[in-house]
Design an enzyme around this catalytic site. Structure first.
Site, short mmCIF file in Angstrom:
data_model
loop_
_atom_site.label_atom_id
_atom_site.label_comp_id
_atom_site.label_asym_id
_atom_site.label_seq_id
_atom_site.Cartn_x
_atom_site.Cartn_y
_atom_site.Cartn_z
N GLU A 60 -26.72 16.37 -6.50
CA GLU A 60 -26.08 16.94 -5.31
C GLU A 60 -27.04 17.03 -4.14
O GLU A 60 -26.77 16.52 -3.04
CB GLU A 60 -25.51 18.32 -5.63
CG GLU A 60 -24.82 19.01 -4.47
CD GLU A 60 -23.53 18.32 -4.09
OE1 GLU A 60 -23.53 17.58 -3.08
OE2 GLU A 60 -22.53 18.49 -4.79
N ASP A 72 -26.99 14.85 -0.58
CA ASP A 72 -26.78 15.52 0.70
C ASP A 72 -27.90 15.22 1.68
O ASP A 72 -27.66 14.90 2.86
CB ASP A 72 -26.69 17.03 0.49
CG ASP A 72 -25.46 17.46 -0.28
OD1 ASP A 72 -24.54 16.64 -0.43
OD2 ASP A 72 -25.42 18.62 -0.74
N SER A 95 -18.50 15.43 -2.07
CA SER A 95 -19.88 15.84 -1.82
C SER A 95 -20.59 14.82 -0.93
O SER A 95 -21.55 15.17 -0.23
CB SER A 95 -20.64 15.97 -3.14
OG SER A 95 -20.17 17.05 -3.91
N ASP A 148 -6.94 6.35 11.01
CA ASP A 148 -5.87 6.81 10.13
C ASP A 148 -5.91 6.07 8.80
O ASP A 148 -6.01 4.84 8.75
CB ASP A 148 -4.52 6.58 10.82
CG ASP A 148 -3.40 7.39 10.19
OD1 ASP A 148 -3.69 8.23 9.31
OD2 ASP A 148 -2.24 7.18 10.59
N ILE A 149 -5.82 6.82 7.71
CA ILE A 149 -5.82 6.26 6.35
C ILE A 149 -4.39 6.34 5.83
O ILE A 149 -3.80 7.43 5.76
CB ILE A 149 -6.77 7.04 5.43
CG1 ILE A 149 -8.18 7.10 6.02
CG2 ILE A 149 -6.79 6.41 4.04
CD1 ILE A 149 -8.85 5.76 6.21
N GLY A 166 -0.54 9.32 10.25
CA GLY A 166 -0.72 10.68 10.73
C GLY A 166 -1.45 11.53 9.71
O GLY A 166 -2.01 11.02 8.73
N ASP A 182 -2.19 13.80 6.55
CA ASP A 182 -1.63 13.92 5.21
C ASP A 182 -2.57 14.75 4.36
O ASP A 182 -3.77 14.86 4.65
CB ASP A 182 -1.40 12.54 4.58
CG ASP A 182 -2.67 11.70 4.53
OD1 ASP A 182 -3.57 12.02 3.74
OD2 ASP A 182 -2.76 10.72 5.29
#
Length: 639
Positions: A302, A306, A554, A597-598, A616, A618
């Site tokens: 982690e 990061d 993450s 947009d996905i 849009g 979601d």
């Protein structure tokens, strides 16, 4: 009111709820519907035993905190960007003298001597040591001893009552129905969900698909291997910071999660040469340090992820602050971190809940013996956290108190980002809810994450490059459906904020989920998440001397944090302030099209296919992924 913190969404899933008045001068203030798994009520508590009652006082003006934040965060407001000072926030929300006197007078009228009653310096809470008999008479309740399967005991009640004239001045009382007892690791029992957030396997954590044997640097391979060059191409992040002395970016880690400097340098030599010889600026909170006693992906994955990507994307010229929180013995919760960056939070609404949060100095010995960090740390302009809980892990009061603090950070001009979760519509560990509020692997009710559902943070979901796609395509990404699924859905605790109402209403009306109302919050009145998304699949990360492929939201949060940090750089260089709480801005009509947009993919969980990514907003990928050039242009145009 734009978004009332007290407007908790009424739902049968809630573990703790406010009940209606009973036919007496007293009203039920809090009531628990179930005893948590693993616990059994074993006996009535002894009448003469001492209870340290902690009464959390209602904060003045707290019901309007959403309005205040909206006023300085919406681009069409005349007060946009006029952030508050910590002193202004403290003065605005401190409990009123009437609240303090009403609760204090009630205690005295019930036979408690005034010298026994202690009011905190900030007036946030009242402490009084009472016998069990006194507490039961005071609040018309019964205290029992509960025993965990490990043998540990907990004192609590099923419900408690307060007088009608006192109840509006009190948020909650401890100990009571808040059944989140800290299960001590020393005894070999499992840790509680809040303070153990840094422990391997707890909460949101990245996943690995194993090591890779070859060095990858080609843009043509971004569907299989994500490296910094892929992210810069996907989101148009071509920018050299110029206001680094004015700017700040913070990444939060919870011990025993820790980064390895050797891994950071291994990554730098291959993918980010301007980080060679660099390290994050580490701020220790409550004894936190970059431990090396325990190593491996579950301890280093982690933090390495990061920092390697967060630091690379803001370049080696911008210092990144590492907030290393909690010691190796007690650990830490999000509240412990918030205490450190805002001293008023240490006593806000009763202060920390030590059944959930770590207590310092370590009361059991062997841990950090210094004082609790309380207002000792300066918050960065952008703060990214890749950890999270299930909303149902926490009581609505605990979550609500913490959510209000995120609003205060927003008032001070801080952008707060959290990962949305990696299990789709299920909670961490693929746990789903049952009708009685419990969480099990075979549950069928969608289980949202927290703090992702708090309306005052920006929740970040995950995407992936489509198989065989290239970053040069118009839209090469879809919702992440390899190894992890982007967390998303609707809160069971928090009402829908006005800034996202139009976007969420459009989704619900145009693409209504085809599920029975019994398994998701279909009211159309609750907070939807995530807000945005970024790539979360196939990251090449140096971990313990080798490169691994890593997946998860993450990945998405620190990448998004780096992008917003670069936007802050440009604004600061132009003599403007930081972007602060971004949600009202990014949902506004003026920012339409500023996110990619996905529209492909879903987020399965709880025995379903989850929600679908659509045109849009979601509840899989939010508004989409950041378009840095467009976002930069639009934010530079704001005051």
């Amino acid at each position: 009111m734009r978004c009332s913190l007290t407007a908790l969404v009424a739902l049968s899933l809630a573990v703790v709820s406010l009940a209606g008045p009973v036919p007496s001068p007293y009203n039920v203030h809090e009531q628990r519907s179930v005893i948590p798994a693993g616990w059994t009520r074993t006996r009535r508590h002894d009448d003469v035993a001492t209870l340290p009652l902690r009464i959390a006082l209602k904060q003045n003006n707290i019901e309007s905190i959403g309005d205040y934040l909206y006023d300085i965060s919406h681009p069409e407001s005349g007060n946009y960007g006029k952030h508050w000072t910590a002193g202004e926030i403290s003065r605005k929300f401190s409990p009123s003298d009437e609240t303090v006197s009403t609760v204090r007078d009630w205690l005295i009228e019930n036979g408690l001597a005034s010298e026994r009653i202690r009011v905190s310096p900030t007036k946030g809470w009242i402490n009084v040591d009472v016998t069990v008999e006194e507490a039961e008479q005071l609040m018309n309740t019964e205290y029992h001893v509960y025993t965990h399967v490990t043998g540990q005991e907990h004192v609590g009640c099923e419900a408690y009552h307060l007088p009608e004239h006192v109840s509006p001045h009190v948020d909650f009382v401890l100990p009571s129905v808040h059944f989140d007892t800290k299960l001590k690791r020393r005894s070999g029992s499992a840790p509680d969900p809040a303070r153990s957030i840094g422990q391997p396997g707890v909460g949101i954590s990245p996943k690995t698909a194993g090591t890779i044997s070859q060095l990858v640097t080609e843009l043509e391979q971004c569907d299989e291997y994500i490296t910094p060059i892929c992210l810069r191409a996907l989101y148009g992040l071509v920018y050299e910071p110029v206001a680094t002395e004015l700017n700040s970016y913070g990444i939060v880690e919870y011990t025993p999660q820790a980064y390895l400097q050797t891994d950071l340098q291994m990554f730098a030599m291959n993918y980010s040469t301007d980080l060679i010889g660099k390290e994050p600026y580490m701020v220790s909170i409550d004894g936190g340090y970059a431990q090396t006693e325990y190593q491996g992906f579950e301890y280093n994955g982690e933090s390495n992820l990061d920092l390697q990507y967060g630091m690379t994307l803001v370049t080696g010229n911008q210092t990144v602050t590492l907030y290393q929180t909690g010691d190796m013995v007690e650990g830490a919760s999000f509240n412990n971190f918030l205490d450190a960056i805002d001293g008023s939070y240490c006593t806000f609404e009763g202060g920390d809940d030590y059944t959930q949060d770590a207590e310092y100095p370590d009361p059991y010995g062997g841990g950090y013996e210094g004082p609790e960090d309380c207002g000792t740390v300066t918050p960065a302009y952008v703060i990214s956290t890749s950890y999270g809980y299930n909303e149902a892990d926490l009581t609505p009061f605990y979550a609500g108190r913490q959510c209000a603090e995120y609003a205060k950070l927003g008032l001070m001009g801080v952008t707060v980002l959290y990962s949305s979760g990696d299990d789709g519509v299920a909670g961490n560990g693929n746990y789903c809810l049952n009708p009685n509020g419990t969480q099990t692997a075979d549950g069928m009710i969608f289980n949202p994450s927290f703090p992702g559902t708090c309306p005052y943070i920006t929740s970040v979901g995950a995407t992936m490059v489509k198989p065989n796609a290239t970053v040069a395509q118009v839209q090469p990404e879809m919702a992440c459906m390899e190894v992890i699924y982007s967390g998303g859905g609707f809160s069971n605790y928090f009402a829908m904020p006005s800034y996202q109402q139009s976007a969420v209403d459009y989704y619900l009306e145009t693409y209504p989920p085809d599920y029975p109302a019994t398994i998701w919050n279909s009211t159309g009145l609750s907070r939807g998440f995530p807000d945005i998304s970024a790539n979360g699949a196939n990251y090449v990360v140096a971990v313990d001397g080798q490169f691994e492929l890593v997946y998860g939201t993450s990945c998405s949060s620190p990448v998004s944090g780096a992008i917003f940090t670069m936007i802050n750089d440009a604004r600061l260089a132009a003599g403007k302030g930081p972007i602060g709480f971004i949600n009202p801005t990014i949902y506004s009509t003026g920012f339409a099209g500023a996110f990619n947009d996905i529209t492909t993919g879903s987020n399965p969980g709880c025995g379903t296919e989850g929600y679908n990514a659509t045109a849009g907003w979601d509840p899989v990928t939010g508004l989409g992924t950041p378009n840095f050039p467009m976002l930069l242009e639009k934010w530079l145009a704001l005051p």
